[in-house]
Design an enzyme around this catalytic site. Structure first.
Site, mmCIF file in Angstrom:
data_model
loop_
_atom_site.group_PDB
_atom_site.id
_atom_site.type_symbol
_atom_site.label_atom_id
_atom_site.label_comp_id
_atom_site.label_asym_id
_atom_site.label_seq_id
_atom_site.Cartn_x
_atom_site.Cartn_y
_atom_site.Cartn_z
ATOM 1 N N SER A 9 0.832 -1.203 0.000
ATOM 2 C CA SER A 9 0.000 0.000 0.000
ATOM 3 C C SER A 9 0.864 1.249 0.000
ATOM 4 O O SER A 9 1.672 1.468 0.908
ATOM 5 C CB SER A 9 -0.907 0.012 1.227
ATOM 6 O OG SER A 9 -1.559 1.268 1.286
ATOM 7 N N HIS A 34 -1.094 -1.087 -4.285
ATOM 8 C CA HIS A 34 -2.411 -0.689 -3.781
ATOM 9 C C HIS A 34 -2.395 0.814 -3.518
ATOM 10 O O HIS A 34 -1.511 1.325 -2.821
ATOM 11 C CB HIS A 34 -2.694 -1.468 -2.493
ATOM 12 C CG HIS A 34 -4.040 -1.239 -1.906
ATOM 13 N ND1 HIS A 34 -5.175 -1.883 -2.354
ATOM 14 C CD2 HIS A 34 -4.436 -0.450 -0.885
ATOM 15 C CE1 HIS A 34 -6.209 -1.506 -1.622
ATOM 16 N NE2 HIS A 34 -5.799 -0.628 -0.717
ATOM 17 N N ASP A 36 -4.554 3.980 -2.092
ATOM 18 C CA ASP A 36 -5.698 4.338 -1.254
ATOM 19 C C ASP A 36 -6.133 5.772 -1.526
ATOM 20 O O ASP A 36 -5.355 6.700 -1.325
ATOM 21 C CB ASP A 36 -5.312 4.218 0.226
ATOM 22 C CG ASP A 36 -5.213 2.772 0.661
ATOM 23 O OD1 ASP A 36 -6.184 2.033 0.443
ATOM 24 O OD2 ASP A 36 -4.163 2.391 1.212
ATOM 25 N N MET A 38 -8.782 8.655 -0.413
ATOM 26 C CA MET A 38 -9.697 9.033 0.678
ATOM 27 C C MET A 38 -10.213 10.449 0.456
ATOM 28 O O MET A 38 -9.481 11.303 -0.049
ATOM 29 C CB MET A 38 -8.957 8.964 2.012
ATOM 30 C CG MET A 38 -8.342 7.605 2.295
ATOM 31 S SD MET A 38 -7.624 7.539 3.936
ATOM 32 C CE MET A 38 -6.769 5.953 3.854
ATOM 33 N N HIS A 67 -8.107 1.734 -4.547
ATOM 34 C CA HIS A 67 -9.152 1.518 -3.534
ATOM 35 C C HIS A 67 -9.786 2.868 -3.216
ATOM 36 O O HIS A 67 -9.163 3.707 -2.563
ATOM 37 C CB HIS A 67 -8.486 0.879 -2.299
ATOM 38 C CG HIS A 67 -9.352 0.763 -1.098
ATOM 39 N ND1 HIS A 67 -8.830 0.533 0.163
ATOM 40 C CD2 HIS A 67 -10.696 0.824 -0.940
ATOM 41 C CE1 HIS A 67 -9.816 0.458 1.040
ATOM 42 N NE2 HIS A 67 -10.963 0.647 0.409
ATOM 43 N N MET A 69 -12.072 5.156 -1.266
ATOM 44 C CA MET A 69 -12.823 5.343 -0.017
ATOM 45 C C MET A 69 -13.520 6.688 -0.126
ATOM 46 O O MET A 69 -13.108 7.690 0.473
ATOM 47 C CB MET A 69 -11.858 5.283 1.179
ATOM 48 C CG MET A 69 -11.399 3.861 1.482
ATOM 49 S SD MET A 69 -9.902 3.811 2.467
ATOM 50 C CE MET A 69 -8.692 3.874 1.149
ATOM 51 N N MET A 138 -12.275 -5.323 4.333
ATOM 52 C CA MET A 138 -11.374 -4.511 5.171
ATOM 53 C C MET A 138 -11.164 -5.205 6.511
ATOM 54 O O MET A 138 -12.129 -5.612 7.172
ATOM 55 C CB MET A 138 -11.967 -3.123 5.418
ATOM 56 C CG MET A 138 -12.055 -2.225 4.189
ATOM 57 S SD MET A 138 -10.494 -1.974 3.333
ATOM 58 C CE MET A 138 -9.498 -1.193 4.617
ATOM 59 N N GLY A 143 -9.184 4.377 6.749
ATOM 60 C CA GLY A 143 -8.858 5.772 7.023
ATOM 61 C C GLY A 143 -7.385 5.972 7.338
ATOM 62 O O GLY A 143 -6.812 6.992 6.982
ATOM 63 N N PHE A 144 -6.780 4.983 7.988
ATOM 64 C CA PHE A 144 -5.392 5.153 8.421
ATOM 65 C C PHE A 144 -4.637 3.831 8.321
ATOM 66 O O PHE A 144 -5.219 2.765 8.558
ATOM 67 C CB PHE A 144 -5.342 5.652 9.870
ATOM 68 C CG PHE A 144 -6.017 6.983 10.039
ATOM 69 C CD1 PHE A 144 -5.327 8.171 9.794
ATOM 70 C CD2 PHE A 144 -7.361 7.053 10.379
ATOM 71 C CE1 PHE A 144 -5.963 9.402 9.897
ATOM 72 C CE2 PHE A 144 -8.009 8.285 10.488
ATOM 73 C CZ PHE A 144 -7.313 9.458 10.249
ATOM 74 N N GLY A 145 -3.348 3.923 8.007
ATOM 75 C CA GLY A 145 -2.489 2.754 8.062
ATOM 76 C C GLY A 145 -2.076 2.487 9.496
ATOM 77 O O GLY A 145 -2.356 3.281 10.408
ATOM 78 N N GLY A 146 -1.419 1.356 9.708
ATOM 79 C CA GLY A 146 -0.820 1.068 11.005
ATOM 80 C C GLY A 146 -1.773 0.615 12.094
ATOM 81 O O GLY A 146 -1.414 0.595 13.269
ATOM 82 N N ASP A 176 -7.237 -6.054 3.643
ATOM 83 C CA ASP A 176 -6.530 -4.765 3.684
ATOM 84 C C ASP A 176 -6.645 -4.199 5.092
ATOM 85 O O ASP A 176 -7.750 -3.929 5.566
ATOM 86 C CB ASP A 176 -7.189 -3.835 2.657
ATOM 87 C CG ASP A 176 -6.568 -2.452 2.591
ATOM 88 O OD1 ASP A 176 -5.519 -2.224 3.213
ATOM 89 O OD2 ASP A 176 -7.156 -1.597 1.889
ATOM 90 N N GLY A 177 -5.487 -4.021 5.734
ATOM 91 C CA GLY A 177 -5.468 -3.413 7.063
ATOM 92 C C GLY A 177 -4.812 -4.318 8.084
ATOM 93 O O GLY A 177 -5.347 -5.369 8.417
ATOM 94 N N GLY A 178 -3.626 -3.928 8.533
ATOM 95 C CA GLY A 178 -2.935 -4.686 9.578
ATOM 96 C C GLY A 178 -2.421 -6.047 9.130
ATOM 97 O O GLY A 178 -2.078 -6.877 9.960
ATOM 98 N N GLY A 198 0.690 -2.292 4.060
ATOM 99 C CA GLY A 198 1.352 -1.001 4.024
ATOM 100 C C GLY A 198 2.529 -0.989 4.972
ATOM 101 O O GLY A 198 3.689 -1.164 4.567
ATOM 102 N N THR A 199 2.223 -0.837 6.252
ATOM 103 C CA THR A 199 3.267 -0.745 7.277
ATOM 104 C C THR A 199 4.186 -1.962 7.251
ATOM 105 O O THR A 199 5.412 -1.823 7.260
ATOM 106 C CB THR A 199 2.602 -0.627 8.668
ATOM 107 O OG1 THR A 199 1.624 0.418 8.603
ATOM 108 C CG2 THR A 199 3.617 -0.308 9.738
HETATM 109 C C1 DX5 Z 1 -6.591 1.772 5.276
HETATM 110 C C2 DX5 Z 1 -6.101 1.520 3.871
HETATM 111 C C3 DX5 Z 1 -5.044 0.502 3.806
HETATM 112 C C4 DX5 Z 1 -3.773 0.856 4.536
HETATM 113 C C5 DX5 Z 1 -3.214 -0.406 5.101
HETATM 114 O O1 DX5 Z 1 -7.656 2.658 5.230
HETATM 115 O O2 DX5 Z 1 -7.170 1.084 3.038
HETATM 116 O O3 DX5 Z 1 -4.747 0.137 2.465
HETATM 117 O O4 DX5 Z 1 -2.797 1.441 3.725
HETATM 118 O O5 DX5 Z 1 -2.103 -0.082 5.858
HETATM 119 P P1 DX5 Z 1 -1.517 -1.092 6.940
HETATM 120 O O6 DX5 Z 1 -1.037 -2.287 6.212
HETATM 121 O O7 DX5 Z 1 -0.443 -0.274 7.574
HETATM 122 O O8 DX5 Z 1 -2.651 -1.415 7.891
HETATM 123 ZN ZN ZN Z 2 -6.732 0.179 0.965
#
Ligand code: DX5
Ligand code: ZN
Length: 218
Positions: A9, A34, A36, A38, A67, A69, A138, A143-146, A176-178, A198-199
């Site tokens: 991501s 990927h 994102d 927003m 993606h 959002m 999801m 909304g946020f990574g990490g 997607d997410g964590g 992502g992270t």
């Molecule tokens: C969250 C995004 C994800 C995000 C995932 O809203 O849709 O794609 O980048 O990041 P990680 O892998 O850090 O959770």
């Molecule tokens: Zn995403």
């Protein structure tokens, strides 16, 4: 179920040097990126616009998995398709005509998919399964990574995988997410073939090994 694909991501990249960070994705042997998008309405954050995708397009051959959002994605799918997105996914939660937006995506000639948030039931994507290339579940509130991976979402991916099999369909199932190297095998066991990270990807000491660990899951 398709062979596993890792989609790093771009949200977790350095936003002042996206082109350089995309080279890290390529160097790790990845084939997908990927992206994102927003809008500050559907989710409480802002990221990139169509211009970002258009500027990246000539710099990479990575499959751009965009993606959206957005509260009103129907107004933006054409711009992202024309910018060079290979695939566009849209959420089912906002109030707009999801079926009509999927038709728009078909006419634009991009791959298409639907997305559900962690608390949205799997049944919300059921009407669209025959039309889509991918279903994204999801594993965090977007909304946020990490954020931390929500493992209970895998009950939904298992349900969606059952529908995929019983209907004889071959769409991908993406999380997607964590997502990280520890929970990816659990996802794989529940029908997932497409892994956004992502992270975990960008912070990984050996990104190539991270990719291999995901893409060799049985
Ligand atoms: C969250 C995004 C994800 C995000 C995932 O809203 O849709 O794609 O980048 O990041 P990680 O892998 O850090 O959770
Ligand atoms: Zn995403």
């Amino acid at each position: 179920m398709g062979s596993p694909i890792l989609a790093p991501s771009m949200l977790a990249a350095d936003h002042t040097r996206l082109a350089e960070d995309i080279k890290l994705v390529e160097a790790a042997g990845c084939t997908w990126l990927h992206v994102d998008i927003m809008d500050g309405h559907f989710v409480p954050n802002l990221t990139f616009g169509p211009q970002t995708v258009a500027d990246l397009r000539p710099k990479t051959e990575l499959f751009l998995d965009v993606h959206l959002m957005l509260a009103q994605p129907q107004h933006f799918v054409e711009a992202f398709a024309k910018a060079g997105a290979d695939q566009i996914t849209i959420h089912v939660e906002p109030s707009y005509d999801v079926g009509a937006c999927l038709d728009q995506l078909k006419d634009l000639g991009v791959k298409r998919g639907v997305v559900i948030n962690p608390r949205t039931p799997a049944e919300a994507v059921e009407p669209y399964l025959r039309e889509v290339d991918i279903v994204l579940a999801m594993t965090v509130q977007p909304g946020f990574g990490g954020q931390s991976f929500q493992q209970d979402v895998l009950e939904k991916t298992a349900q969606i995988a059952k529908w995929r099999e019983s209907l004889g369909l071959d769409f991908r199932i993406e999380v997607d997410g964590g997502v990280n190297a520890e929970n990816a095998p659990l996802c794989r066991a529940k029908g997932v073939d497409t892994f956004v990270a992502g992270t975990a990807f960008f912070k990984s000491e050996d990104r190539s090994l991270f990719r291999k660990n995901i893409e060799t899951l049985d």
